[in-house]
Structures are given as structure tokens and as C-alpha cells.
Design an enzyme around this catalytic site. Structure first.
Site, PDB file in Angstrom:
ATOM      1  CG  ASN A 168       5.272  14.034 -41.063  1.00 13.16           C
ATOM      2  OD1 ASN A 168       5.741  14.889 -40.321  1.00 13.16           O
ATOM      3  ND2 ASN A 168       5.652  13.878 -42.307  1.00 13.16           N
ATOM      4  CE1 TYR A 169      10.089   9.945 -40.143  1.00 12.64           C
ATOM      5  CE2 TYR A 169       8.948  11.419 -41.638  1.00 12.64           C
ATOM      6  CZ  TYR A 169       9.665  10.259 -41.412  1.00 12.64           C
ATOM      7  OH  TYR A 169       9.961   9.425 -42.463  1.00 12.64           O
ATOM      8  CB  THR A 194      -2.091  19.436 -30.984  1.00 16.76           C
ATOM      9  OG1 THR A 194      -1.754  20.791 -30.661  1.00 16.76           O
ATOM     10  CG2 THR A 194      -3.190  18.953 -30.057  1.00 16.76           C
ATOM     11  CG  ASP A 229      -0.098  33.822 -34.834  1.00 16.60           C
ATOM     12  OD1 ASP A 229       0.413  32.869 -35.448  1.00 16.60           O
ATOM     13  OD2 ASP A 229      -1.080  34.463 -35.257  1.00 16.60           O
ATOM     14  CD  GLU A 264      14.022  21.954 -44.361  1.00 19.99           C
ATOM     15  OE1 GLU A 264      13.451  21.809 -45.453  1.00 19.99           O
ATOM     16  OE2 GLU A 264      15.242  22.181 -44.272  1.00 19.99           O
ATOM     17  CB  CYS A 298       7.727  16.680 -46.283  1.00 17.28           C
ATOM     18  SG  CYS A 298       9.315  16.052 -45.727  1.00 17.28           S
ATOM     19  NE  ARG A 452      13.562  14.112 -42.587  1.00 20.89           N
ATOM     20  CZ  ARG A 452      13.564  13.684 -41.321  1.00 20.89           C
ATOM     21  NH1 ARG A 452      14.452  14.142 -40.472  1.00 20.89           N
ATOM     22  NH2 ARG A 452      12.665  12.808 -40.903  1.00 20.89           N
TER      23      ARG A 452
END
Ligand code: NAP
Ligand code: G3H
Length: 493
Positions: A168-169, A194, A229, A264, A298, A452
């Protein structure tokens, strides 16, 4: 001097995006490609490469070597490179913002704002890095210690920082990891989301063109579910700076051992509206907070807890404003709500909407879907048995939960597993502080929507919303550690 950055600099003639490795854009040996299509109309924007584990090993090894030299570069020189990066970003702001609109369907205004905020972020990081101070601590302030001991404390980098950012950012939440990490003397291994990787890679080229030494910033593309991972557990990664979902954040926290992390994560920010609130101001904030970028923030307002006595009036005001929101193509001026990032995200939001309808919530407005657009939706009389009361939709839907007392609002707010931010709308400063002190969140906003920024404020989530603190100075500190050298003076004969 003006430097033009082109998407062609970082891709080949088939629009296959490369990765930054040791200062050059290189193609992966892996022939596995991921198509990046616009959420707006499915147009193919390019392809990114799914890097293999061997390539990740090589890139991290390169970062590790580069970091040793970077740590020796004086802070004023590191800061000069950051200032240059901010300058180049400004020179290319429109081109990058246009890609943001296409790649993540962010509205035009939001995309431009994201880029300019990032320019300021990088500059402020450079300013702050130059102001970082060490300290000397006299030993004899501690009982039993003689006067001859002095500790000289400076800050040193951690090593290689793995920066993982969300869709989203893709520019701002990448730069807000990369810039402070670099300022502190770390090398950065950057994994863009991605969907958002083209914008993220472009940002990497901006840092590269600003004169970062080779290898100080390397990138890795590929699905997080495949390569994530491996990256987070890599022995040569010294710090993980992650922004994204709680699900992935918890996974990272579970599988990494003795590795410092900054997480976050998701949120379920409440807007608590008291009887004496300015209801117009509250409604403005709720609508801007809940629906901008289609609720995919968020810090979006994700539930309204309103005192029963003013609920009808507030709901009417919010409804009127929601009805005026422009819905459609984010390329059009004025659009606020557009297609969500993908069909799966839409399906999930619609599930929550259906659950609320089935369980008897009152649909005030919206509730429908067209392609991947969910129309801005408001439900009244949501109760705590409904999924919308607790789950993060990450879409343009808001539940109103009516409460009878301040303590009931606090109780419901704190029952959430999340703890990012909350807002309190009231004219009574005593009530605002009473509530703020009791809310289990990182930040409480009084008479404003959760948000934020400004970016030098601390930004953090508690409970399932995160671990550690962002914000320019806080981020630099999180990605460095104190180093103490203790002087033990001997007696003079
Ligand atoms: P996400 O699915 O968790 O993805 C975030 C990043 O993690 C992407 O780069 C993703 O790569 C990568 N990733 C996925 N699986 C991984 C793994 N096993 N190991 C390492 N990395 C992995 O989140 P999102 O959908 O992009 O973003 C939306 C979520 O982020 C929401 O919950 C939102 O609240 C939260 N968010 C929080 C903040 C905050 O500051 N608190 C800010 C923004 C967003 P791929 O893209 O390749 O999957
Ligand atoms: O999506 C999460 C971001 O950290 C929120 O930032 O409040 O500036 O939109 P924002």
C-alpha cells in the site's frame, strides 16, 4: 544537475525488471517470472523475477562486504548521498507517481503525496543522522564505582538490514526503512512487495544514482511466500525491518531466532466519538480516515464507537459524506475509492459485509461490488458478534458500534487483538486524557483521524499491531546500537 530515471534503466526490452546487485541491474538466472498487472484494468505493466536461493545468498554476501566499507563512510557523506537521492526523487516524482497509480491503483493525489512525503522523509533522515550524538558517562555516579571510569558511548550500525515493505506504500514504506538504515551505516537488502515491485525497484535506482557505493543497496524480487522465509532466516541478515500483515509478521517472529526485528502490522483503529464532540469534524475525519485509498491503510479508521445519544446524528453526517465520495478509476482526478489490490482482497471484504448483513447489522450505504471495486460501505448497529467488529477488512467498509458509556467504548476498543492507533473526538480534555491513558495502542489522536505522520513522530503498534518503533530518529536508533568504550584511568605516580 538533473538526473532522469527511466523504467527502461531497470528492465529489459521485454519489460522484465532486473534486480540491483553490486551497483548494477542484473537479470536473474531463474526463468520464473511474475506478471505485474494493473489492478485498474489488468494491463500488463511488466514482469519481475523470482530470485533463487543461490542468488539471494550471493546478493546478501555482497551486501555484507559492502557494509564494512559503508560503515567507515563519515555520516556527513552518507547524509550527502541521501540529500542527493531526495533531489533525484523530486526530479522524477511524476513518473514514479504515475506508476504508483497503475501498479497499486492509488488515487493520483495520494500517489503524488506519497512521493513528496518520501522526499521530505529522506531529507529529514539526513538532517537527523547528522545530529545523532554520543555520550560520555562518568562511572562514579553509580554506587561503589571510582572516579577513574568513563564510558564513551557512540552508535554503530547493525550490519545488513532486510527491508520488507507492503503493497500500500511501496515507495514511502520502502524509503522509511532504507534511508534510516543507510544513515546508520547499514547495508540494505530490500524486498519490495510483489504488487508494487516496479515502483520499489525504481526507488532503489534513485538511491543508486545518488551515488551509493556498490552493494550497499541490493534488491530481491519474488513472492514472499516462496523466498521470504529463506531471507528472514538467512544467517547474514542482522536486522529485519518489516511492514505488512499481522499474519506474516507473526510468522517472521516465530521463525527467526536471536534476530532483532521491527514489525509494523495490521490494525483495527477505533474512532471513539463522545456526546460533546464536534460531529462535523468527527464525520470529516472518519470519512477521510476510513475510505481514502479505499481503506487500504494500516491506520484507516476501522470501527466507530459512538455514544448512543449522538449516534443517529453522526451516522447521518457520515452517510452524507460517504455518498459524495468519488468511486471509480484512480487515474481520474478526484477518485477516492477505486479497485482494491486484487480479487482475493475484494472477496474477503465482501465476506465481512455478508456476515454483518446476515447477523442483522443495518446497512446504511454501499455493500455492493463491481469488479474489484467495493463501494464505500457503512454499517450501523454492528454488534460484537459480527466479524466486522474485530477483523481488519483493508477495504472501504466501516462498522458503527453504539455504546452507552466511555468505559464501554474503552472496553470494546481494548478487546481487539490489535493496538495500532485510536482517535477520540471530544471537547473535554479530561475525558480525552482519561480515555487515551487507558487505550492499549501505540498512539491516540485527539480530534483527528489515526495517521502515521508527521514522520518524525514515533509510530508503533502494540499487541498484534507490531513490535518496535518507527519514526525517523526512532528508526535510525532501531537500526543501530550503542557501542561503549570504557576508559579506566590509572593513578599517576
Ligand atoms: P503482506 O501480505 O503481509 O506483505 C507484506 C510484505 O511481506 C510483502 O513484501 C510480501 O511479499 C512479504 N511477505 C509475504 N510473505 C512473507 C514471508 N513469509 N516472509 C517474508 N516476507 C513475506 O501485507 P500486504 O498485503 O502487502 O499489506 C497489507 C497489510 O499490511 C495490512 O494488514 C496492513 O494493516 C499492514 N500494514 C501495516 C502498516 C503499519 O505500519 N503498521 C503499514 C502498511 C500496511 P509479496 O508481496 O511478495 O507477498
Ligand atoms: O498503511 C499504513 C501506513 O503506515 C499508514 O500511513 O497513516 O500516513 O496513511 P498513513
Amino acid at each position: 544537475m538533473e538526473i532522469k530515471v527511466s523504467f527502461k534503466d531497470i528492465s529489459n526490452e521485454d519489460k522484465i525488471y532486473k534486480n540491483l546487485y553490486d551497483g548494477k541491474w542484473v537479470e536473474s538466472n531463474s526463468d520464473k517470472l511474475i506478471e505485474i498487472k494493473s489492478p485498474i484494468n489488468g494491463e500488463l505493466l511488466g514482469k519481475v523475477q523470482s530470485m533463487s536461493k543461490e542468488e539471494v545468498d550471493l546478493a546478501i554476501k555482497n551486501s555484507k562486504e559492502a557494509q564494512k566499507l559503508w560503515a567507515e563512510v563519515p555520516i556527513n557523506r552518507r547524509a550527502a548521498i541521501l540529500y542527493r537521492a531526495a533531489e533525484i526523487l523530486e526530479q522524477n516524482a511524476n513518473e514514479l507517481a504515475e506508476m504508483l497509480v497503475l501498479e497499486i491503483a492509488k488515487d493520483k493525489r495520494g500517489a503524488i503525496a506519497e512521493v513528496y512525503r518520501t522526499i521530505d522523509y529522506i531529507k529529514f533522515t539526513a538532517d537527523s543522522a547528522k545530529q545523532l550524538e554520543g555520550e560520555t558517562i562518568p562511572g562514579d555516579s553509580f554506587p561503589g564505582t571510582k572516579k577513574n571510569k568513563i564510558s564513551f558511548v557512540t552508535r554503530v550500525p547493525l550490519g545488513v538490514v532486510l527491508a520488507i515493505s507492503p503493497f500500500n506504500y511501496p515507495v514511502n514504506l520502502a524509503a522509511s526503512k532504507i534511508a534510516p538504515a543507510l544513515a546508520a551505516g547499514n547495508a540494505v537488502f530490500f524486498k519490495p512487495p510483489t504488487q508494487g515491485s516496479i515502483s520499489g525497484l525504481y526507488l532503489a535506482e534513485i538511491f543508486n544514482k545518488a551515488g551509493l557505493p556498490d552493494g550497499v543497496l541490493n534488491t530481491v524480487t519474488g513472492r514472499g511466500s516462496e523466498i521470504g522465509d529463506y531471507c528472514v532466516t538467512h544467517p547474514d541478515i542482522d536486522f529485519i525491518n518489516f511492514t505488512g500483515s499481522t499474519e506474516v509478521g507473526k510468522r517472521i517472529s516465530n521463525i527467526t531466532t536471536m534476530k532483532p526485528v521491527l514489525l509494523e502490522l495490521g490494525g483495527k483503529d477505533a474512532a471513539i466519538v463522545l456526546e460533546d464532540a464536534d460531529l462535523d469534524e468527527a464525520a470529516d475525519n472518519i470519512v477521510a480516515g476510513g475510505y481514502s485509498y479505499s481503506g487500504q491503510r494500516c491506520t484507516a479508521v476501522k470501527r466507530i464507537l459512538v455514544m448512543d445519544s449522538v449516534a443517529d446524528e453522526l451516522v447521518a453526517k457520515v452517510k452524507t459524506k460517504v455518498a459524495k465520495l468519488e468511486v471509480g478509476d484512480p487515474r481520474e482526478e478526484g477518485t477516492v475509492v477505486g479497485p482494491l489490490i486484487n480479487g482475493k482482497a475484494c472477496d474477503f471484504v465482501m465476506e465481512l459485509i455478508e456476515d454483518a448483513k446476515e447477523k442483522g447489522a443495518e446497512l446504511v450505504i454501499g455493500g455492493n461490488r463491481e469488479g474489484n471495486i467495493v463501494y464505500p460501505t457503512l454499517f450501523d448497529k454492528v454488534d460484537t458478534n459480527m466479524r466486522l467488529a474485530w477483523e481488519e477488512p483493508f477495504g472501504p467498509v466501516l462498522p458503527v458500534i453504539r455504546v452507552k458509556s466511555i468505559d464501554e467504548a474503552i472496553g470494546i476498543a481494548n478487546e481487539s487483538s490489535y493496538g495500532l492507533q485510536s482517535s477520540v473526538f471530544t471537547k473535554n480534555i479530561d475525558a480525552a486524557f482519561y480515555i487515551a491513558n487507558k487505550l492499549e495502542v501505540g498512539t491516540v489522536q485527539v480530534n483527528n483521524k489515526p495517521e502515521r505522520g508527521p514522520d518524525h513522530f514515533p509510530f508503533l503498534g502494540v499487541k498484534a499491531s507490531g513490535m518496535g518503533t518507527q519514526g525517523i530518529r526512532y528508526s535510525i536508533e532501531a537500526m543501530s546500537r550503542p557501542k561503549a568504550i570504557v576508559l579506566n584511568l590509572g593513578a599517576v605516580e
